[in-house]
Design a protein around this motif. Structure first.
Motif, short mmCIF file in Angstrom:
data_model
loop_
_atom_site.label_atom_id
_atom_site.label_comp_id
_atom_site.label_asym_id
_atom_site.label_seq_id
_atom_site.Cartn_x
_atom_site.Cartn_y
_atom_site.Cartn_z
N LEU A 98 -3.94 9.95 0.23
CA LEU A 98 -3.56 11.02 -0.91
C LEU A 98 -2.30 11.62 -0.55
O LEU A 98 -1.80 12.26 -1.54
CB LEU A 98 -4.76 11.92 -1.14
CG LEU A 98 -5.86 11.45 -1.45
CD1 LEU A 98 -7.03 12.64 -1.79
CD2 LEU A 98 -6.00 10.54 -2.75
N GLU A 99 -1.49 11.53 0.54
CA GLU A 99 -0.47 12.21 1.01
C GLU A 99 0.79 11.05 0.72
O GLU A 99 0.49 10.00 0.56
CB GLU A 99 -0.29 12.41 2.55
CG GLU A 99 -1.53 13.32 2.98
CD GLU A 99 -1.47 14.73 2.56
OE1 GLU A 99 -0.54 15.05 1.99
OE2 GLU A 99 -2.44 15.38 2.65
N GLU A 100 1.82 12.00 0.51
CA GLU A 100 3.09 11.12 0.05
C GLU A 100 4.17 10.90 1.07
O GLU A 100 4.01 11.15 2.01
CB GLU A 100 3.88 12.34 -0.87
CG GLU A 100 3.08 12.63 -2.20
CD GLU A 100 4.10 13.77 -2.95
OE1 GLU A 100 5.20 14.16 -2.31
OE2 GLU A 100 3.77 13.96 -4.20
N LEU A 107 12.80 10.54 -3.70
CA LEU A 107 11.91 9.26 -4.40
C LEU A 107 10.54 9.33 -3.70
O LEU A 107 10.48 8.90 -2.51
CB LEU A 107 12.55 8.07 -4.11
CG LEU A 107 11.95 6.74 -4.93
CD1 LEU A 107 12.14 7.10 -6.31
CD2 LEU A 107 12.90 5.44 -4.81
N THR A 108 9.40 9.57 -4.23
CA THR A 108 8.23 9.66 -3.85
C THR A 108 7.36 8.46 -4.06
O THR A 108 7.48 8.05 -5.10
CB THR A 108 7.68 11.20 -4.47
OG1 THR A 108 8.42 12.33 -3.90
CG2 THR A 108 6.22 11.03 -3.67
N PHE A 109 6.57 8.03 -3.08
CA PHE A 109 5.67 7.03 -3.24
C PHE A 109 4.33 7.86 -3.03
O PHE A 109 3.77 8.38 -2.02
CB PHE A 109 5.87 5.83 -2.02
CG PHE A 109 7.16 5.50 -1.86
CD1 PHE A 109 8.05 4.84 -3.11
CD2 PHE A 109 7.82 5.91 -0.93
CE1 PHE A 109 9.18 4.46 -2.75
CE2 PHE A 109 9.50 5.43 -0.86
CZ PHE A 109 10.03 4.78 -1.87
N ARG A 110 3.37 7.42 -4.28
CA ARG A 110 1.95 8.17 -4.19
C ARG A 110 1.22 7.37 -5.26
O ARG A 110 1.69 7.12 -6.11
CB ARG A 110 2.05 9.59 -4.49
CG ARG A 110 0.92 10.39 -4.45
CD ARG A 110 1.01 11.70 -4.81
NE ARG A 110 1.49 11.69 -6.35
CZ ARG A 110 2.38 12.72 -7.12
NH1 ARG A 110 2.65 13.79 -6.25
NH2 ARG A 110 2.29 12.62 -8.29
N ASN A 111 0.03 7.06 -4.64
CA ASN A 111 -1.06 6.59 -5.77
C ASN A 111 -0.43 5.46 -6.59
O ASN A 111 -0.94 5.50 -7.72
CB ASN A 111 -1.83 7.62 -6.52
CG ASN A 111 -2.36 8.44 -5.61
OD1 ASN A 111 -3.09 8.30 -4.60
ND2 ASN A 111 -2.34 9.95 -6.15
N GLY A 112 0.07 4.53 -5.95
CA GLY A 112 0.52 3.30 -6.84
C GLY A 112 1.62 3.53 -7.80
O GLY A 112 2.01 2.84 -8.68
N ARG A 113 2.47 4.77 -7.38
CA ARG A 113 3.62 5.26 -8.37
C ARG A 113 4.87 5.67 -7.67
O ARG A 113 4.67 6.00 -6.39
CB ARG A 113 3.19 6.34 -9.32
CG ARG A 113 2.04 5.88 -10.21
CD ARG A 113 1.88 7.18 -11.38
NE ARG A 113 3.27 7.13 -12.32
CZ ARG A 113 3.31 6.11 -13.19
NH1 ARG A 113 2.45 5.16 -13.62
NH2 ARG A 113 4.51 6.00 -13.95
N LEU A 147 4.36 1.27 -9.00
CA LEU A 147 4.85 0.52 -7.89
C LEU A 147 3.64 0.31 -6.96
O LEU A 147 2.92 1.24 -6.55
CB LEU A 147 5.54 1.18 -7.10
CG LEU A 147 6.23 0.44 -5.96
CD1 LEU A 147 7.32 -0.83 -6.42
CD2 LEU A 147 7.49 1.32 -5.11
N SER A 148 3.19 -1.02 -6.91
CA SER A 148 2.01 -1.29 -5.76
C SER A 148 2.40 -1.74 -4.30
O SER A 148 3.52 -2.19 -4.25
CB SER A 148 1.70 -2.57 -6.44
OG SER A 148 1.03 -2.43 -7.74
N PHE A 149 1.36 -1.01 -3.48
CA PHE A 149 2.00 -1.38 -2.14
C PHE A 149 0.67 -1.86 -1.55
O PHE A 149 -0.44 -1.30 -1.41
CB PHE A 149 2.01 0.07 -1.27
CG PHE A 149 3.34 0.64 -1.32
CD1 PHE A 149 4.39 0.39 -0.61
CD2 PHE A 149 3.61 1.42 -2.57
CE1 PHE A 149 5.54 1.11 -0.96
CE2 PHE A 149 4.70 2.29 -2.70
CZ PHE A 149 5.71 1.72 -1.68
#
Length: 582
Positions: free
Chosen positions: A467-469, A495-501, A519-521
């Motif tokens: 849940l962390e960024e 530019l933050t990556f979090r919860n598939g976005r 954005l999928s990881f």
């Protein structure tokens, strides 16, 4: 309700040799019109433990509803200007500096110099020894715009009635202009101040710094200043006038570079501070110049250059020699496709022409910051001229900042990160950099604050759901990291990556989400991220795509700064960061 101004924060610097700014006080300058902010920076600790502070001062300027500080500066600035006439600093008035006329029970003190007809500010400091007058019907007036005994203006101070009255005497006829009550607790035997500001906007009267009267139709008139009193022996103290009023001294003051310049603060006098081919009527400020000036949506004034060859000029003080970038906050009207505006920037005798390009605004903004171009500047004082060659330009302010010379290519940015630029518990492995503890906010920075347009790339891997960024930082300035401060302590973009976005945030010691895309990881798989910043446009690419996944235009963009990464979870791993500066 507090509304954060567009130019917030007002004064900030986190540079290693100039930081810890605080404990400010704002005061009026000696010319009676300017304002200065005094504050300290930290220069280490004393042997006893407490921090050692160094005193600083910078000029405050005003543009309509906008207040700005010409700083924070860390280099020599011009000495503040004194009034055009003054006497009585820490001592009684010198009679030989005045025309003193005593006739019967009346005494007049009149200045030896004349205040300007365009604008002036006068200040009178006095103590009225009313306990010595008995039953006499005493009177006391501060006088300004004095031509002769039949033509002057004055403020009558009446302690018995607890009021002041503004008069105009014209051809011997006396007319009351306005009246204001004073505090019931006023003690006339203590020091009091009357301040008069007079210009093309009218005349304003202040008593002990309280705005008491305004005569909008009583514009500035030349003349002497002084006192007229009867059956009274006042203690006359500091008395002065300056040929400035309502912030007009902001026009001539030296603007420090790096820094920001308000468009309306061009120099005085036609063909010295400005040239307009077709003078305008009805400008909202500096009407006598007939330069097209309008009120913009933020309450500040903007200047329009509408004809070929129109120009405005400013005094600047450059901190050090180097390459400097120039940006302009311009109005979005006009400048249609195929009709691009062209400006000429002239520093003393050297000039360059720049095409502004089309105004890509974004989000329907009426104003947009555009990069003009770069020029070489030498250290010291210069005159900067902004001249219209083609098209039209309406602008609110200029930003000028030091820039790095490109091109620069750095294949592995992480190899250039210093320990002093790593905050939090980072660990390095064969896979890259990650933080040690879930929920611990960590940052690291690299590069120069002078970097402007560049492309930064990094591989980002997620080893598990969190849940962390995690985030990529760019165009970062004024970064800071101490326990007792806000969490988002920098200015720039994240530019933050979090919860598939993938979420783009604009940072200004807080955060504002401005755009996002999915954005999928996949677990333990890397995603290649590239960010391109050019002027006020940001483009984000993933996995070497030709088209940007995300594109956003910032109307008031951060135009330069460092790069870095940020994470609050060990699940985010960053590797292979590279940069190319244009």
């Amino acid at each position: 309700t507090y509304n954060v101004p567009e130019n917030n924060p007002i004064v900030i610097s986190t540079k290693k040799d100039f930081n810890g700014l605080g404990h400010s006080s704002s005061v009026m300058g000696p010319d009676l019109d300017s304002y200065y902010i005094f504050y300290h920076n930290l220069v280490g600790r004393s042997a006893e433990g407490p921090p050692v502070r160094k005193l600083n001062m910078d000029r405050i300027v005003f543009n309509g509803n906008k207040m700005a500080v010409l700083g924070a500066t860390h280099f020599s600035q011009p000495v503040p200007q004194m009034p055009d006439f003054y006497d009585g600093i820490g001592k009684p008035l010198e009679q030989n500096s005045w025309d003193v006329i005593a006739s019967g029970n009346e005494t007049r003190w009149l200045s030896s110099k004349i205040a300007d007809k365009e604008s002036f500010t006068a200040e009178f400091n006095f103590i009225l020894n009313t306990q010595d007058v008995g039953d006499a019907e005493y009177s006391f007036e501060t006088v300004f715009s004095y031509g002769d005994e039949n033509n002057f203006r004055s403020v009558d101070v009446n302690p018995a009635l607890q009021r002041i009255v503004m008069f105009e005497v014209k051809d011997g006829g006396r007319k009351q202009i306005g009246l204001a009550q004073l505090p019931l607790t006023m003690d006339s035997t203590k020091l009091h101040t009357i301040r008069v500001e007079s210009d093309t906007q009218g005349t304003r009267i202040y008593f002990d710094q309280m705005h008491k009267l305004t005569a909008a139709n009583m514009t500035a008139k030349p003349g002497k200043i002084g006192y007229v009193y009867r059956d009274l022996k006042p203690d006359l103290q500091f008395t002065a006038f300056s040929n400035e009023a309502g912030g007009s001294s902001d026009y001539e003051t030296m603007k420090p570079v790096p820094g920001s310049i308000e468009a309306v603060h061009y120099l005085k006098e036609e063909e010295r501070g400005f040239h307009i081919g077709y003078p305008a009527e009805g400008s909202t400020l500096r009407e006598g110049d007939r330069v097209p000036i309008r009120i913009s949506e933020d309450g500040s004034h903007a200047v329009s250059l509408e004809g070929k060859g129109d120009w405005v000029a400013y005094k600047i003080n450059v901190q050090e020699a180097g390459t400097y970038g120039f940006d302009v906050m311009m109005n979005a009207e006009g400048n249609e496709v195929g009709n691009k505006s062209v400006l000429e920037l002239k520093i003393d005798g050297e000039s360059r022409r720049f095409e502004l390009g089309e105004k890509n605004i974004g989000d329907g903004n009426l104003w947009v910051k555009k990069h003009i171009g770069k020029m070489e500047l030498t250290r010291g004082e210069h005159t900067l001229t902004v001249k219209l060659v083609k098209g039209k330009l309406t602008f609110r302010f200029l930003n000028i900042y030091h820039t790095a010379k490109g091109p620069i290519s750095i294949p592995n940015v992480f190899d250039h990160i210093m320990l002093d630029d790593m905050y939090g518990n980072w660990i390095k492995s064969s896979d890259g950099y990650a933080v040690q503890t879930e929920g611990s906010d960590a940052k690291m920075y690299a590069g120069s604050h002078d970097w402007t347009d560049y492309r930064v790339e990094v591989d980002v891997k997620s080893t598990a759901d969190s849940l962390e960024e995690g985030g990529l930082l760019f165009r970062v300035t004024n970064e800071s990291e101490y326990p007792d401060q806000v969490k988002d302590s920098f200015m720039g973009y994240q530019l933050t990556f979090r919860n598939g976005r993938m979420i783009l945030k604009r940072m200004n010691y807080d955060q504002n989400e401005v755009a996002s895309v999915p954005l999928s990881f996949a677990t333990d798989s890397s995603v290649h991220i590239a960010v391109e910043v050019s002027g006020n446009t940001i483009k984000v690419y993933s996995n070497h795509s030709k088209q940007p996944d995300l594109e956003w235009t910032d109307a008031n963009a951060w135009m330069h700064g460092r790069v870095g990464i940020r994470s609050a979870s060990p699940t985010w791993v960053f590797a292979n960061m590279s940069l190319f500066l244009k």
